[in-house]
Design a protein around this motif. Sequence first.
Motif, PDB file in Angstrom:
ATOM      1  N   GLU A   1     -11.492   6.175  -4.937  1.00 15.65           N
ATOM      2  CA  GLU A   1     -12.549   6.916  -5.640  1.00 15.65           C
ATOM      3  C   GLU A   1     -11.976   8.259  -6.049  1.00 15.65           C
ATOM      4  O   GLU A   1     -11.480   9.015  -5.210  1.00 15.65           O
TER       5      GLU A   1
ATOM      6  N   ILE B   1     -14.356   4.599  -9.782  1.00  7.95           N
ATOM      7  CA  ILE B   1     -13.738   3.797  -8.737  1.00  7.95           C
ATOM      8  C   ILE B   1     -12.620   3.012  -9.418  1.00  7.95           C
ATOM      9  O   ILE B   1     -12.817   2.409 -10.472  1.00  7.95           O
TER      10      ILE B   1
ATOM     11  N   ARG C   1      -8.995   2.748   0.077  1.00  9.18           N
ATOM     12  CA  ARG C   1      -9.097   1.626   1.014  1.00  9.18           C
ATOM     13  C   ARG C   1      -8.143   0.530   0.569  1.00  9.18           C
ATOM     14  O   ARG C   1      -8.052   0.226  -0.625  1.00  9.18           O
TER      15      ARG C   1
ATOM     16  N   ARG D   1     -11.169   9.210  -1.584  1.00  7.66           N
ATOM     17  CA  ARG D   1     -10.898   8.229  -0.527  1.00  7.66           C
ATOM     18  C   ARG D   1     -10.161   7.025  -1.108  1.00  7.66           C
ATOM     19  O   ARG D   1     -10.124   6.811  -2.314  1.00  7.66           O
TER      20      ARG D   1
ATOM     21  N   PHE E   1     -17.135   0.529  -2.362  1.00  4.91           N
ATOM     22  CA  PHE E   1     -17.228   1.930  -2.760  1.00  4.91           C
ATOM     23  C   PHE E   1     -18.256   2.043  -3.878  1.00  4.91           C
ATOM     24  O   PHE E   1     -18.178   1.319  -4.862  1.00  4.91           O
TER      25      PHE E   1
END
Length: 308
Positions: A75, A62, A143, A141, A279
């Motif tokens: 990630e 991460i 964020r 992903r 995450f």
Amino acid sequence: MAEITAALVRDLREKTGAGMMDCKRALTESGGDVEAATDWLRAKGLAAAAKRSGRIAAEGLIGVTSAPGKAAMVEVNAETDFVARNETFQSFVQEVAKAALRLGEDVEAIKAAPYPGAGRGVGEQLTQLIATIGENIAIRRARVLAAPNGVVASYVHQALKPGLGRIGVLVAIAGASEIDALELLGRQVGMHIAAARPDWIDIDGVDAAALEREKAVLTEQARASGRPEAIIPKMVEGRIRKYYEEVVLLEQVWVHDGESRVRAVLEKAGAKLLGFARFQLGEGIDRGPGGDFATEVAAAAGTPPPAQ
């Protein structure tokens, strides 16, 4: 020399799975000969990268990076935890996080961004990394949180180095306190979130469908206990309060003292939580009946699998 057309690049890409820029370079080097270009890619290890794309990747890192009032978290997965210690991989994760901070949460937009100092995009750099390291690697992903009138604090658990670890948390928070105090409180909230794993900020934000499913389960459990039907609603109501304490951040017990509610801690500080993201590496990835690549390697070698 044959003209290097878009169709020719596409054909080579479909045949080898290599990145677009790598295919164009291979065709240029081979004078437009597709077979020679394929051999060029194979020699560079780029054609083989596509074959690894089907292998399960649930390890990796991460990555978190921030700017004033904003932070991003990504990630990036690999097949084994050994790759997380690779400095080239670590640098790649850091650059992906920086791209997310600039561009937002769309992974395809991140892949299309230029990769610093490489003369290629992030996606092509990813293909190169797969070929170099020899494992399937994927940007899973991203964020991004913003707090124009506050701060976005971050916390990384099990960090290998600043901003890189196995669990990442972003906390957008605002209040009358000085920036440094808000950052400290936000980091403390991030540590709490990493440990307590809330799903929602407050009760009003709880997903209606999830709440109905929980009520249905609790109702069946209450009936199975043999209690009178008339008191079942009261039993469910009490258990729903307990459910809120487990999954709603503001209703949870503050992990730092084991007594206060998170809501009370924020109120005392005059702070308001605007949002959060958590995450955990590999969460939700189906490792399949054979587990992961690291386990397969360990099994073949007759050694215990690596600790998770």
